[in-house]
Design a protein around this motif. Structure first.
Motif, PDB file in Angstrom:
ATOM      1  N   SER A 193      55.626  73.484  31.478  1.00 16.85           N
ATOM      2  CA  SER A 193      55.151  74.038  30.206  1.00 16.85           C
ATOM      3  C   SER A 193      55.059  72.960  29.135  1.00 16.85           C
ATOM      4  O   SER A 193      54.095  72.908  28.356  1.00 16.85           O
ATOM      5  CB  SER A 193      56.084  75.159  29.740  1.00 16.85           C
ATOM      6  OG  SER A 193      56.136  76.207  30.686  1.00 16.85           O
ATOM      7  N   ALA A 197      51.686  71.775  27.336  1.00 15.74           N
ATOM      8  CA  ALA A 197      51.581  71.876  25.880  1.00 15.74           C
ATOM      9  C   ALA A 197      51.150  70.550  25.265  1.00 15.74           C
ATOM     10  O   ALA A 197      50.368  70.517  24.303  1.00 15.74           O
ATOM     11  CB  ALA A 197      52.915  72.322  25.292  1.00 15.74           C
ATOM     12  N   TRP A 204      48.124  74.400  32.210  1.00 16.15           N
ATOM     13  CA  TRP A 204      48.889  75.647  32.106  1.00 16.15           C
ATOM     14  C   TRP A 204      48.808  76.438  33.413  1.00 16.15           C
ATOM     15  O   TRP A 204      49.728  77.189  33.746  1.00 16.15           O
ATOM     16  CB  TRP A 204      48.358  76.499  30.946  1.00 16.15           C
ATOM     17  CG  TRP A 204      48.822  76.045  29.600  1.00 16.15           C
ATOM     18  CD1 TRP A 204      48.068  75.458  28.626  1.00 16.15           C
ATOM     19  CD2 TRP A 204      50.153  76.119  29.064  1.00 16.15           C
ATOM     20  NE1 TRP A 204      48.832  75.162  27.526  1.00 16.15           N
ATOM     21  CE2 TRP A 204      50.119  75.559  27.759  1.00 16.15           C
ATOM     22  CE3 TRP A 204      51.365  76.596  29.567  1.00 16.15           C
ATOM     23  CZ2 TRP A 204      51.248  75.469  26.950  1.00 16.15           C
ATOM     24  CZ3 TRP A 204      52.500  76.514  28.750  1.00 16.15           C
ATOM     25  CH2 TRP A 204      52.434  75.957  27.480  1.00 16.15           C
TER      26      TRP A 204
END
Length: 254
Positions: A193, A197, A204
């Motif tokens: 994650s 990000a 993702w």
């Protein structure tokens, strides 16, 4: 009760997860070469890296000969890299190079943890901690000078499931809560994650690998596939390159 028993039987061995990863990787590369505008190929491909990375961490945990394991990984990485660079003229480092660095980091972490929870002198514990920190910093700066597949994140992600593995000599009861599949996978998911990000890309979709990892049985599987996946990586790329060249030749003739 029947439903519970049914879902308990839905498990995937390490081999099964790696076969899924190999398939997703092949789909990704086929898409990159032949269908660059179709995102679905690349989305499916995002599942490959986390599955391979997690199984790499598993392999490092259970391998009996760590030096042989690293030499095998690095040898395949070197051969593939030389062939790729000679053929394409590109110095971009393959995922096998990334995983070779990751293996060293995992072993450095294991050495530090085993020393930390041993009865060895404090100075030695401090030195092994410095050694591990130096290995991580070196991996970071290596990625500043070398264009490596998945970059520094690719070197670190396989390390995350190993953080809460029980070290030798540690109190087993104190580690029972931390050293389990769900904690390891949770750490791994956090890492994926964070990477997604920061990169702000289709990474993702790598989180789609997490449900598959939750089905991991903790067993390698019955098939002996020790060298298959090392060979599969360059073999499927050679095949894709060959088909791409053949298509170009046919187009020119036509």
């Amino acid at each position: 009760m029947v439903k519970t028993d049914f879902f308990k039987k839905i498990t995937l061995s390490g081999n099964a997860l790696k076969f899924i990863a190999a398939f997703c990787m092949a789909v990704d590369h086929v898409g990159a070469f032949f269908f660059p505008r179709e995102d679905i190929f690349r989305i499916v491909g995002r599942i490959a890296f986390p599955l391979f990375a997690y199984m790499l961490a598993e392999g490092c945990e259970y391998t009996r000969n760590k030096l042989k394991h690293f030499i095998l990984m690095f040898s395949f990485a070197a051969v593939c890299q030389i062939g790729y660079t000679v053929f394409t003229g590109d110095t971009y480092m393959s995922i096998l190079v990334t995983f070779s660095v990751a293996v060293l980091l995992i072993y450095a972490l294991q050495f530090f943890k085993n020393t930390l929870f041993s009865d060895k002198p404090l100075i030695l514990k401090i030195l092994t901690g410095i050694l591990f920190a130096a290995a991580v910093v070196s991996a970071y700066f290596l990625n500043e000078f070398i264009d490596m597949d998945y970059g520094f994140a690719g070197c670190i992600l396989p390390l995350l499931p190993s953080i809460f593995r029980k070290p030798k000599g540690a109190d087993g009861k104190a580690w029972q809560i931390l050293d389990n599949k769900y904690v390891h996978i949770s750490m791994f998911a956090v890492g994926i994650s964070a990477f997604a990000a920061v990169s702000m890309t289709r990474q993702w979709f790598a989180l789609c690998a997490i449900p598959l990892l939750l089905l991991y049985s903790g067993k390698r599987g019955k098939l002996k596939t020790k060298y298959f996946f090392y060979v599969f990586y360059p073999a499927h790329l050679v095949l894709i390159f060959g088909v791409a060249i053949l298509i170009r030749v046919i187009e020119r003739i036509a």
